[in-house]
Design a protein around this motif. Structure first.
Motif, PDB file in Angstrom:
ATOM      1  N   LEU A   1     -46.349 -54.984 -45.313  1.00 15.31           N
ATOM      2  CA  LEU A   1     -46.199 -54.734 -46.547  1.00 15.31           C
ATOM      3  C   LEU A   1     -45.474 -55.879 -47.427  1.00 15.31           C
ATOM      4  O   LEU A   1     -44.851 -56.572 -46.957  1.00 15.31           O
ATOM      5  CB  LEU A   1     -45.006 -53.312 -46.397  1.00 15.31           C
ATOM      6  N   GLN A   2     -46.084 -55.846 -48.763  1.00 13.56           N
ATOM      7  CA  GLN A   2     -45.646 -56.865 -49.716  1.00 13.56           C
ATOM      8  C   GLN A   2     -44.968 -56.312 -50.864  1.00 13.56           C
ATOM      9  O   GLN A   2     -45.395 -55.532 -51.553  1.00 13.56           O
ATOM     10  CB  GLN A   2     -46.709 -57.693 -49.926  1.00 13.56           C
ATOM     11  N   LEU A   3     -43.430 -56.338 -51.018  1.00 13.58           N
ATOM     12  CA  LEU A   3     -42.881 -55.736 -51.996  1.00 13.58           C
ATOM     13  C   LEU A   3     -42.279 -56.720 -53.181  1.00 13.58           C
ATOM     14  O   LEU A   3     -41.814 -57.547 -52.902  1.00 13.58           O
ATOM     15  CB  LEU A   3     -41.578 -55.262 -51.455  1.00 13.58           C
ATOM     16  N   VAL A   4     -42.706 -56.103 -54.288  1.00 15.55           N
ATOM     17  CA  VAL A   4     -42.290 -57.004 -55.454  1.00 15.55           C
ATOM     18  C   VAL A   4     -41.240 -56.420 -56.168  1.00 15.55           C
ATOM     19  O   VAL A   4     -41.348 -55.059 -56.650  1.00 15.55           O
ATOM     20  CB  VAL A   4     -43.578 -57.453 -56.577  1.00 15.55           C
ATOM     21  N   ILE A   5     -40.126 -56.757 -56.544  1.00 17.27           N
ATOM     22  CA  ILE A   5     -39.019 -56.320 -57.012  1.00 17.27           C
ATOM     23  C   ILE A   5     -39.147 -56.891 -58.545  1.00 17.27           C
ATOM     24  O   ILE A   5     -38.687 -57.905 -58.652  1.00 17.27           O
ATOM     25  CB  ILE A   5     -37.817 -56.526 -56.381  1.00 17.27           C
ATOM     26  N   TRP A   6     -39.469 -56.166 -59.545  1.00 18.02           N
ATOM     27  CA  TRP A   6     -39.726 -56.620 -60.916  1.00 18.02           C
ATOM     28  C   TRP A   6     -38.450 -56.016 -61.483  1.00 18.02           C
ATOM     29  O   TRP A   6     -38.549 -54.914 -62.174  1.00 18.02           O
ATOM     30  CB  TRP A   6     -41.277 -55.763 -61.538  1.00 18.02           C
ATOM     31  N   ASP A   7     -37.433 -56.934 -61.721  1.00 21.05           N
ATOM     32  CA  ASP A   7     -36.155 -56.545 -62.161  1.00 21.05           C
ATOM     33  C   ASP A   7     -36.018 -56.925 -63.554  1.00 21.05           C
ATOM     34  O   ASP A   7     -35.631 -58.286 -63.804  1.00 21.05           O
ATOM     35  CB  ASP A   7     -35.288 -56.931 -61.132  1.00 21.05           C
ATOM     36  N   ASP A   8     -35.980 -56.232 -64.571  1.00 26.02           N
ATOM     37  CA  ASP A   8     -35.858 -56.306 -66.033  1.00 26.02           C
ATOM     38  C   ASP A   8     -34.298 -56.424 -66.345  1.00 26.02           C
ATOM     39  O   ASP A   8     -33.919 -56.302 -67.719  1.00 26.02           O
ATOM     40  CB  ASP A   8     -36.432 -55.732 -66.865  1.00 26.02           C
TER      41      ASP A   8
ATOM     42  N   VAL B   1     -40.522 -60.425 -52.924  1.00 29.38           N
ATOM     43  CA  VAL B   1     -40.381 -61.375 -54.023  1.00 29.38           C
ATOM     44  C   VAL B   1     -39.800 -60.830 -55.105  1.00 29.38           C
ATOM     45  O   VAL B   1     -39.766 -59.532 -55.573  1.00 29.38           O
ATOM     46  CB  VAL B   1     -41.969 -62.055 -54.252  1.00 29.38           C
ATOM     47  N   ARG B   2     -39.269 -61.765 -55.963  1.00 29.87           N
ATOM     48  CA  ARG B   2     -38.727 -61.180 -57.208  1.00 29.87           C
ATOM     49  C   ARG B   2     -39.602 -61.593 -58.517  1.00 29.87           C
ATOM     50  O   ARG B   2     -40.501 -62.448 -58.562  1.00 29.87           O
ATOM     51  CB  ARG B   2     -37.173 -62.038 -57.519  1.00 29.87           C
ATOM     52  N   TRP B   3     -39.593 -60.678 -59.490  1.00 34.03           N
ATOM     53  CA  TRP B   3     -40.080 -61.091 -60.627  1.00 34.03           C
ATOM     54  C   TRP B   3     -39.317 -60.583 -62.085  1.00 34.03           C
ATOM     55  O   TRP B   3     -38.771 -59.475 -61.640  1.00 34.03           O
ATOM     56  CB  TRP B   3     -41.715 -60.602 -60.703  1.00 34.03           C
ATOM     57  N   SER B   4     -39.855 -60.728 -63.074  1.00 30.83           N
ATOM     58  CA  SER B   4     -39.270 -59.835 -64.305  1.00 30.83           C
ATOM     59  C   SER B   4     -40.325 -60.137 -65.558  1.00 30.83           C
ATOM     60  O   SER B   4     -41.039 -60.994 -65.398  1.00 30.83           O
ATOM     61  CB  SER B   4     -37.820 -60.239 -64.890  1.00 30.83           C
ATOM     62  N   SER B   5     -40.096 -59.336 -66.495  1.00 38.54           N
ATOM     63  CA  SER B   5     -41.141 -59.544 -67.578  1.00 38.54           C
ATOM     64  C   SER B   5     -40.993 -60.756 -68.318  1.00 38.54           C
ATOM     65  O   SER B   5     -41.929 -61.284 -68.868  1.00 38.54           O
ATOM     66  CB  SER B   5     -40.781 -58.308 -68.643  1.00 38.54           C
ATOM     67  N   SER B   6     -39.666 -61.430 -68.372  1.00 33.83           N
ATOM     68  CA  SER B   6     -39.654 -62.864 -68.801  1.00 33.83           C
ATOM     69  C   SER B   6     -40.414 -63.849 -68.198  1.00 33.83           C
ATOM     70  O   SER B   6     -40.661 -64.780 -68.811  1.00 33.83           O
ATOM     71  CB  SER B   6     -38.114 -62.971 -68.909  1.00 33.83           C
TER      72      SER B   6
ATOM     73  N   PHE C   1     -39.431 -66.438 -56.230  1.00 33.98           N
ATOM     74  CA  PHE C   1     -40.169 -65.805 -57.169  1.00 33.98           C
ATOM     75  C   PHE C   1     -41.712 -66.502 -57.149  1.00 33.98           C
ATOM     76  O   PHE C   1     -41.815 -67.438 -57.240  1.00 33.98           O
ATOM     77  CB  PHE C   1     -39.482 -66.384 -58.680  1.00 33.98           C
ATOM     78  N   GLY C   2     -42.584 -65.502 -57.198  1.00 33.86           N
ATOM     79  CA  GLY C   2     -44.088 -65.941 -57.197  1.00 33.86           C
ATOM     80  C   GLY C   2     -44.753 -64.874 -56.280  1.00 33.86           C
ATOM     81  O   GLY C   2     -44.111 -63.491 -56.189  1.00 33.86           O
ATOM     82  N   HIS C   3     -45.892 -65.237 -56.023  1.00 39.12           N
ATOM     83  CA  HIS C   3     -46.885 -64.361 -55.074  1.00 39.12           C
ATOM     84  C   HIS C   3     -46.329 -64.454 -53.822  1.00 39.12           C
ATOM     85  O   HIS C   3     -46.115 -65.316 -53.230  1.00 39.12           O
ATOM     86  CB  HIS C   3     -48.274 -65.076 -55.333  1.00 39.12           C
ATOM     87  N   PRO C   4     -46.453 -63.100 -52.969  1.00 37.98           N
ATOM     88  CA  PRO C   4     -46.094 -63.056 -51.533  1.00 37.98           C
ATOM     89  C   PRO C   4     -46.800 -64.059 -50.620  1.00 37.98           C
ATOM     90  O   PRO C   4     -46.420 -64.264 -49.740  1.00 37.98           O
ATOM     91  CB  PRO C   4     -46.238 -61.552 -51.463  1.00 37.98           C
ATOM     92  N   PHE C   5     -48.061 -64.438 -51.138  1.00 37.74           N
ATOM     93  CA  PHE C   5     -49.070 -65.199 -50.217  1.00 37.74           C
ATOM     94  C   PHE C   5     -49.024 -66.615 -50.629  1.00 37.74           C
ATOM     95  O   PHE C   5     -49.919 -67.355 -50.285  1.00 37.74           O
ATOM     96  CB  PHE C   5     -50.431 -64.651 -50.293  1.00 37.74           C
ATOM     97  N   THR C   6     -48.021 -67.212 -51.634  1.00 38.52           N
ATOM     98  CA  THR C   6     -48.126 -68.690 -51.960  1.00 38.52           C
ATOM     99  C   THR C   6     -47.898 -69.221 -50.425  1.00 38.52           C
ATOM    100  O   THR C   6     -46.819 -68.909 -49.847  1.00 38.52           O
ATOM    101  CB  THR C   6     -46.985 -68.797 -52.749  1.00 38.52           C
TER     102      THR C   6
END
Length: 428
Positions: free
Chosen positions: A153-160, A192-197, A410-415
């Motif tokens: 499982l690869q979980l992206v937390i897109w926190d704005d 992994v973390r991400w946001s719209s910015s 911050f980035g792709h889980p498979f980097t």
């Protein structure tokens, strides 16, 4: 008087060819400002059933991927809250908040190491377990995905939000009697973390993973040069105490660094001018040309306190979250590691040595998974019974554990990362 450059910028901020004179293109998507809670999200005291939501074909994710979107809002009392939306590679497996939630501000990891005002580390951990009990829908949704995909499982937390919620410490087992520390999200699932910015450069958590390869370009503040030992045996260009020569290297399009590492001090504040890294402000980095990062094949690693924290930049008329991960990804980095609090030097040094050792021993091992394994090791060293808050010596063990969860990816889980080995010198 300072030497004025065209446009009113003082000397020391590079201008001219290779340096952006305007906002970058494409424009970053703004992170949403807090608004009233959407109609479909019920207030806690007025629960209402949700209508069936149509499936958006654009929401399809790669197999084994899931995304949690964290949206800021204001409740009917004007308090900052958040609501969640969860998607997975199975379009039928969705999560939608039935209620908005107050952010657990007292449990943010940056509250540790604040002198006499800092809570005991065990109180942070106990508080997060209590907070997790109230996240039933989220916990059940994640556990259902774990049952289906297991360790893949690869979980992206897109926190704005800029609420500094430590999602990696969500307790997945407290409700079912799994114990206070037995099932911690960031030690069980690649997160992994991400946001719209951040959605403005070549990197994306749902696109093509970056393959970062090349030598190490390092900057080390005086007193943090021990970090450089982690790169023994690899091609390494260290800059000690001289940020200007380090930044000059980043102007080289042909630099070819697989890893840009900064071991230094950072400061965080509520306004962007208070956010610094190696004594330079966010804006000074913004106006620094970094064409060496433009290929998307460089991992930027910031071993600097609070370097992962983002700032709501509305005070500058910018409806977005800004910070150093966002800045380096916008400059073209393939991924970024940064910290959500003040990490102890020993743990920070241990992490970089372990990460470098793991990913270089297995170039196919994703960096985010290596970080997950590091957290799992820290979890395994915790005692089954947490020490009392007044037991200062035992509290240090909890603090070391929490430090390991301050590093965010911050980035792709498979980097992946592959460093160039140093060529042995041939005796004359």
């Amino acid at each position: 008087m300072p030497d004025e450059r065209p446009g009113g910028l003082v000397a020391g901020i590079p201008l001219g060819p290779g340096t952006p004179a305007r906002r970058p293109t494409p424009e970053p998507k703004p992170a949403p400002r807090p608004t009233q809670v959407p109609d479909h999200v019920a207030q806690p005291d007025k629960p209402v059933p949700l209508d069936a939501a149509p499936v958006d074909p654009d929401d399809r994710l790669p197999l084994g991927f899931a995304k949690i979107s964290v949206h800021p809002a204001l409740d009917d009392r004007g308090r900052e809250v958040f609501w969640l939306k969860g998607l997975s590679s199975d379009p039928q497996t969705r999560l939608d908040s039935e209620h908005p939630w107050l952010p657990p501000a007292d449990l943010a990891l940056h509250r540790l190491r604040k002198g006499g005002k800092a809570p005991p580390p065990s109180e942070i951990l106990l508080g997060l377990a209590e907070w997790s009990l109230g996240q039933d829908d989220l916990v059940c949704w994640i556990n259902a995905l774990r049952a289906r995909y297991g360790p893949d499982l690869q979980l992206v937390i897109w926190d704005d939000t800029d609420y500094d919620i430590p999602w990696e410490l969500l307790n997945l087992g407290a409700r079912d009697g799994g114990g206070l520390v037995s099932e911690i999200l960031g030690a069980l699932v690649t997160v992994v973390r991400w946001s719209s910015s951040l959605h403005c450069g070549p990197a994306s958590p749902l696109g093509v993973p970056a393959s970062c390869a090349g030598h190490v370009l390092g900057y080390y503040a005086h007193g943090m040069t021990r970090d450089a030992d982690a790169f023994d045996g690899f091609e390494h260009e260290p800059h000690i105490g001289s940020i200007e020569t380090f930044l000059a290297e980043l102007t080289r399009p042909d630099l070819g660094a697989g890893l840009v590492y900064m071991g230094c001090h950072a400061e965080h504040g509520s306004k962007l001018n208070e956010v610094t890294l190696a004594e330079l402000t966010w804006s000074e980095y913004y106006w620094s040309a970094m064409p060496s990062l433009s290929g998307g094949s460089t991992l930027v690693y910031l071993n600097a306190c609070d370097s992962a924290r983002l700032v709501d930049n509305h005070g500058r008329g910018d409806n977005a979250l800004r910070g150093f991960p966002e800045l380096f990804l916008r400059k073209g980095a393939g991924a970024c590691i940064a910290t959500s609090g003040k990490v102890g030097d020993d743990v920070a040094h241990e992490l970089v040595r372990e990460l470098v050792g793991r990913v270089c021993a297995d170039p196919e091992l994703p960096v985010a998974r290596a970080l997950r394994e590091f957290r799992a090791g820290a979890l395994a060293r915790l005692p089954d019974t947490l020490p009392r808050a007044r037991n200062g010596l035992a509290q240090r063990r909890i603090l070391l554990f929490l430090y390991s969860f301050m590093f965010l990816f911050f980035g792709h889980p498979f980097t992946t990362l592959q460093l160039s080995e140093r060529t042995p010198e041939v005796p004359a």
